[in-house]
Design a protein around this motif. Structure first.
Motif, PDB file in Angstrom:
ATOM      1  N   ALA A 233       0.790  -1.226   0.000  1.00 44.01           N
ATOM      2  CA  ALA A 233       0.000   0.000   0.000  1.00 44.01           C
ATOM      3  C   ALA A 233       0.827   1.284   0.000  1.00 44.01           C
ATOM      4  N   THR A 234       1.854   1.330   0.780  1.00 42.53           N
ATOM      5  CA  THR A 234       2.518   2.614   0.940  1.00 42.53           C
ATOM      6  C   THR A 234       3.938   2.608   0.396  1.00 42.53           C
ATOM      7  N   SER A 235       4.223   1.682  -0.482  1.00 47.50           N
ATOM      8  CA  SER A 235       5.606   1.579  -0.949  1.00 47.50           C
ATOM      9  C   SER A 235       6.062   2.826  -1.687  1.00 47.50           C
ATOM     10  N   LYS A 236       5.162   3.593  -2.197  1.00 47.16           N
ATOM     11  CA  LYS A 236       5.577   4.762  -2.976  1.00 47.16           C
ATOM     12  C   LYS A 236       5.601   6.051  -2.169  1.00 47.16           C
TER      13      LYS A 236
END
Lengths: 348, 348, 348
Positions: free
Chosen positions: B4-7
Motif C-alpha cells: 500500500a505505501t511503498s511509494k
C-alpha cells in the motif's frame, strides 16, 4: 419605487431551465500569480511543474501553467449563481477535459448549455444536466465538462419538462486526452520532482496511502471558495444551517486530496481529465482529511516520454489505512468524503 | 500489486544519513509577487524596502527584493521532507548568510550535505548536521546555512556512525557579510522608512521593547507554513498530538517577531545573516506574541552609507517589559519562544 | 544605554498635533497582483472590471485597475501610526475622491495635513481633522480625503489649542467626480457584468436588499488589516480588550458590504467618491454581515455611456429585510454596523 429585492439574483429554479438553453455566466476572471500563491497557501501542493517556472520550461511549457484545479474552480464557480444557487445537491461530473494549460494573464469566461432535464417524481425538484465550457481571452477552450445538479422548483405546480437524459461517457477515452503543446518528459528531472516512480512503476489495481492529514478550518475554505467567486451561501454563512456550521465547498476537498496525493504521486504533474466525481459526505471545519489513490487504468499517449494514469482519488475524514471505498452493502464506507476518477500525465 | 505505501516517502531516519551525503531536495519554487502579498497579510511587516519598489530602487536595488525570510522559509521548507520529517527537535542554525536578494521570478532549489553525525547515548536517535545551499535558476547561491536536528532511528539496533562534529562559527564575521550589489544608503529616505534612528544611534547592549502583540491563529500559521511547502505533520494535523493542538512552525514566530521589530528597528531594512537561532518553547494558536531586541554588536561595512547591526531578537508569549532572556538558573525565562541572533544592514 | 522603549513609536497624542502640520507617513507600498488575489479571497467580490483585464480594457481601462478600496485601505493604513494609534474613535470621513485608477506596479505614499482641532470639554482628549492625500510614484494624486478622529491627550494638563473646525462638504458634488481617462461604457457587456440594470433602472429612494451574508472570522480580518499595513493594536491583539475579542477594522466591513452589494449592483463597477462614512457599531468574529443599499441621488457625467449613482451602503449584523437605518428615536437601528454614502459609476 421598485420593490426591495427586484434587482437581486435569486438564482434559477428547475422550471427556469429548458433544453438547449445557453447561459453566459457572469464575471470573466483573469488568473494571476496571486492565485498561484494563494493556492499554495491553502493546499499543501508540491508538484514541481506548477511550483517552478524552470521545471515547467524544462518539460516544454512556458510560461509556467497554474494547477489545473485553479482553472477548474474558477470556471466552475462562474456557473454557481446561474446553475446551482438553488441546488439540493451536486450529483456528478463527467467528461471534464483540460485543453491548453492556463497561465497567469489568461482571462476565463464560462458558458453552459442545458443538455438534459428530468423532474423528480415528487414534483418538487428536478435534475438539470449542463455542459459547460470555459474559454480564454482568445476564445480558445481551456476546459469543458458536464455536470448535473438537483435543483428546487420555485412553483411545485409548474409543469414537468420532457425528460431528456444526455449520453455521457463513463470516462474520457485516453485517445481523447488533450496533450499540451510542446509537452516533453524526455529530460524529466526526477530529483526536482521528488520521487523516482515512472509510468511503468504503477500497476493497475495498486493503492497508495498518501499518509498525511490536514485539519480543516473555516477561514481557509472560505478564502478558497471566495477566490473562485463561488457564491453558494452555505459555505460562508453560519446562519444558513440549523447547526451553525459552514458546509465546505466540495472543490476544497478535491484540491486538498490532490495536494496530499503528492506523497506517492509526485510525478502526476498534470491533470488531463476528470471522468467522474462524487462528494459522498459533507466536510466541516475540524475534520482531518486524508487521501488514498487507486490506479484504475494506464495508457500510452502521443507525447515524448509521457504516459497517462487513470486514478481514483479518495478523500477521507480520518485516516483509513485499509483504503476501503465501499462497505459490504455497496455503499461508500463511513468517512469517505470524495471519490474522484481522473487522468494524469506522468513521465515514462 | 505493490504494497500500500511503498511509494510514499516516510522520510529519512538517523541511520539513513552518512557523512558527505548530498541530498538534492525536491520541488524547486518560483518566487512571485503573490508571495510578497501573502507575507504582508500574514505578518505585520512595514519595512519600506520590500514594501516599495520605489524605495528599493532608491537604495540601488531593482527589481525590488522580497523579504529575506521569504527566501529562508522556502529554502528551508525544501529540506524538511528529507532531513527533519522524523525529527525529535530542531536544535539550531548557524552560519546562515544571504547572498544577492531574491526577487520575483527567481526559482529556488535547495541542496544539503551531511557535515556531522552523532548518535545519542540512548541509541534511539541521533543528531544530524547539514549544510544547505539554496541556489537560483542561474546557479547563483541565494542563501546558505548549517542546521542540526535530532532524528529518530528507524531501527534502534542499527550501528552508530562515527561521531563527527562540524566546526561551526558562533557568528558570521562582519567581514563575511554579503553586501547586495549596488546597495547604497547615501540617499536613504528616513521619512519613508518611518524612523530617524541611524547606525550611530544604536548602542551595544541597548534593548528595545517592540511593544506590539499579535495573537496567533491556526489558519494563519498553516497558510504560511504551506506557502513554504514545509510538510512537517504537526503543523497541520490536529490528530498528530494527544492534545489536539497544532504546533506552530518556528519560522512563523521568526517572521512575526521580525515584523514586530519594525517598531524601533524600522531601518533594519535587510537581514544579512543569521548567526544562531533557538526555538525555546512551542507556540500555539491563542498565544499572543511580542518581541524585544538587544544590540549585540556593530560593524562597518563596505557599502556607501551602510552599517551592520548584530541583534538578538526575542519573541515572547505575553509581553515582558523587563526583557528578561534567562532566569537566575541560566535557563530561558518562561514565555521566551525564540532567541535569534542575526545581522542587519542599516543606514549610517 | 538608551531606555528600553525610546526608539519605539508610541503614536501622536492630541497635544502633538497643530494646525497646518504636515505628516509624511511611513512605508510607501507597491500594489501587486497579489493584492488583487488576496482581496478576492477575503471578500466575495465579483465586479467584472477589477476581475477581468479583458473587461477593463473593453471599457477603456488598461492595464486593469484594482478595486478602489484596495487603494483606500492602503492609503488609509499609512495614516494610522501617526494619526489614530491613540484614537478613542474614528468619527468620520468626508470628501474622499478617487483620481486615476490604481494598477499593479503603482507605489502609494500618503501625506496628511492637520486642518482642524477641537479639544473636548473633559480636557482628556480632542478631535483632530486631517486631510490626507495618497500619491503614486509619479507624484500624481491617487485619492484624497478628510477624516476626523478623537485622540487621547498624553498630558491632561496640556493647554487646549484654538478650536478650528474645517469646512467640509456633506457630499462630493457630481461635477467634481474624477472620471478615469478613457472610461467608456458604450460597449458595456452586461452579460459579462452579470446584471442588466442600467443607470435609468435605478430610482432615487429605491432600496436593494443584497440578500447574502458572510460570517466573520478572526484570521480573515487580521490578514486583510495587515495587508493594508494598518497597525491599530485592537485588531490583532486579544489581550488589548478585557473581553479577549479582537475588534474588526471598520474598513473590513466596508469591503465586505461593497462585495455583497454586487447582488443588485453588479454594474456599479467603479467607486468615484465617498461622501461620508460612519462605523456605527463594532464587529467581531462570529457576526454574520449582510448589506442593503439605498439610491440617494443620480447624476450625469461627461464620459460616454457613464452615469453616476450616489448610494447609501448599510452593513448589518444579521439580515434586516426591513432595511431600517434608524429607529423612532433617530438613532441607528440595532445591528447597523456601517452607514456609507458614496458615488459609483454605472452604465447608462
Amino acid at each position: 419605487m421598485s420593490s426591495a429585492t427586484s434587482k437581486t439574483n435569486a438564482g434559477n429554479f428547475f422550471e427556469d431551465f429548458f433544453l438547449g438553453q445557453v447561459i453566459e455566466h457572469a464575471t470573466p476572471r483573469t488568473v494571476t500569480e496571486g492565485d498561484r500563491a494563494l493556492y499554495g497557501a491553502l493546499y499543501p501542493t508540491r508538484f514541481a511543474l506548477p511550483s517552478s517556472a524552470e521545471f515547467a520550461a524544462s518539460v516544454g511549457l512556458r510560461p509556467a501553467p497554474v494547477e489545473e484545479l485553479i482553472a477548474f474552480h474558477i470556471a466552475f464557480g462562474k456557473t454557481v449563481p446561474d446553475v446551482s444557487l438553488n441546488a439540493v445537491a451536486n450529483l456528478g461530473y463527467a467528461e471534464l477535459r483540460f485543453h491548453e494549460p492556463v497561465v497567469p494573464g489568461d482571462t476565463l469566461a464560462t458558458r453552459s448549455e442545458v443538455i438534459g432535464l428530468k423532474q423528480n417524481s415528487n414534483g418538487k425538484s428536478g435534475v438539470v444536466y449542463v455542459r459547460s465550457t470555459a474559454t480564454n481571452q482568445r476564445g480558445e477552450v481551456a476546459l469543458e465538462w458536464a455536470r448535473w445538479v438537483m435543483v428546487h422548483k420555485r412553483d411545485h405546480e409548474a409543469p414537468a419538462p420532457e425528460t431528456v437524459l444526455p449520453d455521457l461517457a463513463p470516462s474520457v477515452a485516453a485517445a481523447d486526452l488533450h496533450i499540451p503543446a510542446g509537452l516533453d518528459f524526455l529530460d524529466y528531472d526526477f530529483a526536482a520532482a521528488g520521487e523516482p516512480h515512472r509510468f511503468d512503476d504503477y500497476v493497475v489495481g495498486e493503492r497508495i496511502d498518501h499518509v498525511d492529514g490536514v485539519t480543516l478550518t473555516d477561514p481557509e475554505h472560505m478564502m478558497a471558495t471566495r477566490l473562485w467567486q463561488n457564491t453558494a451561501k452555505v459555505h460562508f454563512n453560519a446562519e444558513a444551517r440549523p447547526d451553525g456550521r459552514r458546509l465546505i465547498y466540495g472543490g476544497h476537498i478535491i484540491s486538498m486530496a490532490r495536494a496530499l496525493s503528492f506523497n506517492g504521486l509526485a510525478n502526476a504533474q498534470l491533470i488531463a481529465a476528470i471522468n467522474a466525481g462524487a462528494h459522498t459526505s459533507p466536510a466541516f471545519a475540524g475534520d482531518t482529511v486524508y487521501a488514498w489513490s487507486e490506479v484504475l487504468d494506464k495508457a500510452e499517449v502521443a507525447a515524448p516520454g509521457v504516459g497517462a494514469l487513470r486514478l481514483r482519488l479518495v478523500a477521507t475524514r480520518g485516516r483509513d489505512e485499509s483504503m476501503t471505498l465501499r462497505g459490504e452493502d455497496g455503499k461508500y464506507a463511513e468517512g469517505v468524503l470524495l471519490d474522484l476518477d481522473y487522468w494524469v500525465f506522468v513521465p515514462r
